[in-house]
Write an enzyme that holds these catalytic residues in place. Structure first.
Site, mmCIF file in Angstrom:
data_model
loop_
_atom_site.group_PDB
_atom_site.id
_atom_site.type_symbol
_atom_site.label_atom_id
_atom_site.label_comp_id
_atom_site.label_asym_id
_atom_site.label_seq_id
_atom_site.Cartn_x
_atom_site.Cartn_y
_atom_site.Cartn_z
ATOM 1 N N HIS A 1 55.003 -11.640 56.232
ATOM 2 C CA HIS A 1 54.741 -10.388 55.528
ATOM 3 C C HIS A 1 53.278 -10.286 55.090
ATOM 4 O O HIS A 1 52.514 -9.513 55.650
ATOM 5 C CB HIS A 1 55.679 -10.269 54.324
ATOM 6 C CG HIS A 1 55.639 -8.924 53.668
ATOM 7 N ND1 HIS A 1 56.266 -8.669 52.466
ATOM 8 C CD2 HIS A 1 55.045 -7.749 54.011
ATOM 9 C CE1 HIS A 1 56.071 -7.402 52.123
ATOM 10 N NE2 HIS A 1 55.320 -6.833 53.046
ATOM 11 N N ASN B 1 59.654 -5.785 55.624
ATOM 12 C CA ASN B 1 59.499 -5.244 54.283
ATOM 13 C C ASN B 1 60.725 -4.475 53.791
ATOM 14 O O ASN B 1 61.246 -4.748 52.714
ATOM 15 C CB ASN B 1 58.283 -4.319 54.215
ATOM 16 C CG ASN B 1 58.063 -3.752 52.818
ATOM 17 O OD1 ASN B 1 57.684 -4.478 51.901
ATOM 18 N ND2 ASN B 1 58.314 -2.468 52.642
ATOM 19 N N ILE C 1 54.660 1.290 50.743
ATOM 20 C CA ILE C 1 55.698 0.964 49.768
ATOM 21 C C ILE C 1 56.431 2.243 49.414
ATOM 22 O O ILE C 1 55.909 3.330 49.577
ATOM 23 C CB ILE C 1 55.112 0.340 48.494
ATOM 24 C CG1 ILE C 1 53.959 1.199 47.969
ATOM 25 C CG2 ILE C 1 54.647 -1.060 48.742
ATOM 26 C CD1 ILE C 1 53.416 0.758 46.662
#
Length: 908
Positions: free
Chosen positions: A566, A762, A908
């Site tokens: 990641h 993610n 995000i």
């Protein structure tokens, strides 16, 4: 006859630049048009130099009567209106109060909000210098009304024929506050409007006297740049590079490189001192330079400050700032996470019963009340259901389907193919297993996993040799990467570490069965090397030891996932691509415009990570097994494992033995495990991205020598290798950039990493790791059979469940990580998904527009393919009773949804 009536001077017009890949419609629309100014503007004077276009030029002859008539019609100056769309920002509304606001309002009334200058794309044929620009002040249009959060400003120009094509517009903000410029459209040209897509913050002239430049949506290779824009194109890049001096300030747009020397805080506490990452001792990619002052206690480290500089246009949009994503993150890191320390005063307090873990999802717990009523519910609705300050987690997807999923060996194995970290499983190709570490330091290299043990576990149906030849044995190998850190990590309070190997067998059904786990400790503290092999057992003691060994391996996998798969491979390694793209590729460059959507917000996210996630004492260090050595492990992985060429999905699979080249197979690869959900879906997405990139690149580089002749492109690739990844600049595996095929591969890798790769590691974090027994991030105590005292062994035999719970994270560690994973796994309202949004520069080119529409269509097909695969009961690694469908590479999602959706960029 018509030609005889044309004035002679028409045929002495300067040659027009060759627009590579252009179309006549656009070219004619730029035949705009201005009278000479008696005096050059300040902008033109500062740029006065001789510059010639480096490209071929088209003939200056007017080829047909219609073109000649068109010219005659527009021989007189034309009135052109510039319509400027400014996004009304909350910052301006709430902070623009006082004297400066009053002055700005007066400027608006006087019609002096923005000073605009039109720039010709042609040189003056007599002086061979840039033509003077045309200036006009913009004033509020439409009665100054705000429509959909936007305000229109208007300016008027008289553009004479000899001005030539408008290639750029220069903007100066006359306000004291910065403004967010959405776009500018020039209306009034006979062949349609000319557009400038800005989407950028414009600083006040009172904070920076340099004006902003915006080019038209037309893309040009450097050698094809219109002559009048060559100097301006170069100047803009110089501005973005900066001079490498001084501390960067908010609002600046400077891109430069530095090492990771800002993760520690030695001035606050020497225990928070950390080595710099980047250099011979700790290799790492480079980050964006901030130029902050150095620490008094460690001159090699930068001071810890509240604000982490990123170039202004890399920051979150106000939509992101004021709604879900940034607001949630800031509240999470700066308010909620610290408050959990007040809830769980004893940081070492663990869970005494599994029902206590379950209560996190059913009952919850109270957090300190804040003065603002409903604060938590408004900011973190997924964590605070109902009223009050009760924090209650939503059950993760895997837990909702099967409460006992985390205990099952088949699920443990399945998740190596269709879970959160599908990048680490490898084919076993050599036997016996051996370490490459120095035996003088780490003990004998041979693994304790023997031939007899493996053959016993597979029931004698084949020998180990046959299993290897038939590609039946696979391994998660965290031995060599972790073993050098074991002794250091074990000095830390409340954690332990092993080197580990886990062996799996491919069953006839195409599923994996775990056979053995080896945990290793090097010689340390006067004790000899310790290693032990655990395997599935049919007795109680062996079963509990196996369960505990799995917990340790899962903690290793969690650490490698977060630090390597990641952070390193998608966030850290990508930042140099962004810096180099802005420093070396003009915004006019077609490759800049291809890559730009895939870099959205990445630098801001990375700065937040440096502030609260990977920093000294941050979430990673306080909640993952390696503790303060986490980023050193990341550096070791970069040094030993990271290769740019292996970031390509096909090469990654081949390198790990998970596929072999086969021209007759789909995607040109034959998978070693046919039902490998990540690889199956990923290869479709990879090929789709590559086809889009191929169409795009071949449009702009139709000739073989154009790639090598592209000075900006060559400088970009050189800088990525030699500055952005300076510690690996001499590696032989870096691809050459000589042909369009080279460029296609390089660009496909970068886009894949920012989209598909990142999505796969993610967005499933909460679904798989939200119930932490499935993926503990830390193991706090050693295995009960490692040099046990009599008392320790008796306690294990009496209360094995208590030992497992003591091995798991503490309450504080678990809830912190769960809260972070919950937020990071969600999609925000302003998410841009791959293949959804067409850039203006793409829609202006018919061939590129068609290629993008084909790309978008293929992504929609992938949606159906994934749904069909998940419904296929024959594919047992992605379907079955209680199995969470594999949707991490499904191209689209909805805001707030976890587990699916591939954004354009790291997000995000």
């Amino acid at each position: 006859m018509l030609k005889q009536n044309i004035p002679n001077q028409i045929f002495s017009l300067p040659n027009k630049p060759f627009f590579h890949g252009s179309n006549s419609h656009f070219h004619h629309s730029l035949l705009s048009i201005s009278k000479p100014r008696p005096k050059t503007t300040h902008h033109a004077r500062t740029r006065r130099r001789r510059c010639r276009a480096a490209s071929d030029t088209t003939s200056n002859k007017l080829e047909d009567a219609s073109a000649i008539a068109d010219y005659l019609i527009h021989e007189k100056p034309i009135k052109v209106k510039a319509v400027v769309t400014v996004k009304q920002t909350m910052t301006a509304m709430f902070t623009g109060i006082g004297i400066e606001r009053g002055i700005d309002d007066i400027q608006d009334l006087l019609g002096k909000t923005l000073l605009l200058e039109l720039v010709s794309s042609e040189l003056d044929p007599k002086t061979e210098l840039e033509k003077p620009t045309l200036q006009s002040f913009a004033h509020k249009g439409g009665g100054g009304k705000v429509v959909d959060g936007e305000v229109r400003y208007e300016a008027e120009f008289e553009v004479p024929a000899e001005f030539g094509a408008v290639g750029a517009i220069v903007v100066e903000n006359e306000h004291h506050k910065e403004m967010f410029l959405r776009n500018i459209v020039l209306e009034g040209f006979p062949n349609g409007p000319v557009s400038f897509a800005c989407d950028s913050w414009i600083h006040s002239k009172f904070t920076d006297k340099r004006k902003r430049v915006f080019f038209t949506s037309k893309s040009y290779l450097p050698q094809s740049t219109p002559a009048g824009l060559v100097g301006l194109r170069a100047e803009e890049l110089v501005t973005l590079r900066g001079n490498g001096l001084g501390e960067r300030q908010h609002g600046e747009r400077v891109y430069d490189y530095d090492v990771y020397n800002d993760l520690g805080d030695p001035d606050a506490d020497q225990a928070l001192a950390r080595p710099s990452l980047g250099g011979k001792e700790f290799p790492a990619p480079r980050r964006c330079r901030t130029g902050r002052p150095r620490c008094e206690s460690d001159p090699s480290a930068e001071k810890k400050t509240r604000d982490f500089y990123v170039p202004r246009d890399e920051e979150f949009s106000e939509v992101k700032q004021l709604t879900f994503s940034a607001k949630t993150l800031y509240s999470l890191f700066n308010t909620l996470i610290p408050s959990l320390g007040n809830v769980f005063v004893d940081a070492d307090l663990g869970f005494h019963h599994f029902k206590t873990i379950d209560s996190l999802f059913s009952v919850g717990f109270e957090v300190p009340e804040l003065s603002k009523e409903g604060f938590w519910n408004a900011l973190l609705p997924r964590l605070f259901a109902g009223t009050g300050n009760v924090m209650r987690f939503e059950p993760p997807g895997a837990l909702e389907r099967d409460k006992f999923f985390w205990m099952k060996d088949e699920e443990f194995a399945r998740q190596t193919l269709a879970g959160l970290n599908p990048y680490c499983l490898q084919l076993v190709t050599e036997w016996p297993l051996k370490s490459k570490l120095d035996p003088e330091i780490y003990g004998p290299p041979e693994s304790a996993i023997t031939t007899e043990l493996i053959e016993s576990e597979i029931g004698g149906i084949m020998t180990v040799k046959e299993a290897i030849e038939r590609k039946k044995l696979f391994i998660l190998d965290y031995h060599d990467i972790l073993l050098p850190f074991v002794s250091k990590v074990r000095e830390l309070k409340g954690t332990t570490l092993y080197g580990s190997r886990t062996i799996f067998f491919l069953t006839p059904e195409g599923t994996l069965r775990p056979l053995a786990i080896e945990l290793c400790r090097p010689p340390m503290d006067g004790k000899p090397e310790w290693k032990h092999v655990y395997r599935p057992c049919w007795n109680s003691t062996g079963c509990w030891l196996w369960r505990l060994a799995k917990a340790h391996v899962l903690a290793h996998d969690s650490g490698i996932h977060q630090l390597v798969s990641h952070w390193l491979r998608t966030h850290c390694a990508t930042e140099p691509y962004i810096i180099a793209t802005n420093r070396q590729l003009s915004v006019m460059h077609p490759i800049y415009r291809l890559l730009h959507p895939h870099f959205r917000y990445t630098m801001e996210i990375n700065s937040l990570a440096r502030e609260s996630l990977i920093n000294a004492g941050g979430i990673i260090e306080s909640s993952f097994s390696p503790g303060k050595y986490s980023l050193e492990i990341c550096s070791a992985a970069y040094d030993q494992l990271w290769r740019f060429d292996y970031e390509a999905l096909p090469k990654d699979l081949i390198h790990r033995g998970m596929a072999v080249e086969d021209k007759t197979a789909p995607h040109g690869l034959k998978l070693t495990i046919e039902d490998y959900p990540f690889a199956n879906d990923g290869l479709v997405l990879w090929d789709t991205i590559k086809e889009w990139v191929t169409d795009y690149v071949t449009h702009y580089y139709p000739e073989p020598d154009l790639v090598e002749a592209d000075s900006e492109l060559q400088a970009w690739w050189t800088e990525i290798r030699t500055k952005g990844h300076a510690d690996k600049k001499n590696e032989p595996w870096w691809p050459q950039l000589e042909t369009s095929n080279d460029l296609i591969e390089i660009l496909t890798i970068i886009i894949w990493v920012a989209s598909g790769h990142h999505a796969s590691v993610n967005f499933g974090q909460y679904a798989f790791a939200g119930y932490f027994p499935n993926r503990p991030t830390i193991t706090r105590i050693k295995m009960p059979n490692e040099d046990p005292t009599e008392e320790e062994w008796k306690f294990f035999l009496k209360k094995p469940e208590a030992v497992l719970l003591a091995t798991f994270p503490s309450k504080l560690q678990a809830t912190r990580v769960m809260a972070v994973l919950n937020v990071l796994s969600n999609h925000s309202p302003d998410e841009e998904y791959i293949g959804d949004e067409m850039e203006r520069s793409w829609s202006d080119e018919p061939l590129i527009k068609a290629a993008f529409e084909k790309f978008s269509g293929r992504l929609k097909v992938l949606e159906g393919i994934i749904d069909e695969r998940n419904a296929n009961e024959e594919l047992k690694n992605r379907s079955g009773a209680g199995v969470l469908p594999y949707e991490l590479l499904k191209p689209h999602s909805k805001p707030g949804v976890t587990g699916q959706g591939v954004p354009n960029s790291i997000s995000i």
